[in-house]
Design an enzyme around this catalytic site. Sequence first.
Site, mmCIF file in Angstrom:
data_model
loop_
_atom_site.group_PDB
_atom_site.id
_atom_site.type_symbol
_atom_site.label_atom_id
_atom_site.label_comp_id
_atom_site.label_asym_id
_atom_site.label_seq_id
_atom_site.Cartn_x
_atom_site.Cartn_y
_atom_site.Cartn_z
ATOM 1 N N CYS A 76 5.604 59.646 15.632
ATOM 2 C CA CYS A 76 6.724 60.429 15.079
ATOM 3 C C CYS A 76 6.231 61.620 14.258
ATOM 4 O O CYS A 76 5.605 61.444 13.213
ATOM 5 C CB CYS A 76 7.582 59.498 14.230
ATOM 6 S SG CYS A 76 8.776 60.316 13.171
ATOM 7 N N CYS A 79 7.715 61.888 10.694
ATOM 8 C CA CYS A 79 7.107 60.845 9.860
ATOM 9 C C CYS A 79 5.773 61.328 9.298
ATOM 10 O O CYS A 79 5.459 61.115 8.126
ATOM 11 C CB CYS A 79 6.876 59.567 10.670
ATOM 12 S SG CYS A 79 8.366 58.859 11.394
#
Length: 157
Positions: A76, A79
């Site tokens: 991600c 993230c």
Amino acid sequence: MKKVIWLLAILLVGIHSVPTSAALNSSEPRPAKVGKRAPADDTEGIQFTEASWKDILKKAKAEKKVIFLDAYASWCGPCKLLQKNVFTKKAVGEFYNGKFINVKMDMEKGEGPALSQVYPLEAYPTLLFIDGNGKVLKKVLGLQTPENLIAIGKSVK
């Protein structure tokens, strides 16, 4: 014919005078890499607890603190930005380290898949604020700025 011989002689001399990559690697110092920074000192940012979920819940209950759970996935992009640009900030660390038990968990590895059954996720990153009984107090999706993350933390009762 003389022109051809002279041309071949010039080419052969030219080829032998060009240094090979092996010669460059062994005899010349390598240039410094540009644009690389020293690793950030992450002691100023959020300090994440590494323990089993069961132990984290016990600790939250005993200390009467809320758990801040960063539910992420290794692939991600947002993230990674949150980890690099937000969690490492001094102001964020000072606030979160004092008020919460901080946990980051890859929801696709280790205890993550089981935890994602308990706390279903819609997107990554998902930031959960959970009490010692396992009840979600607040759920926030997506990348946040340091200022927003502190404001969100302040809003958790």
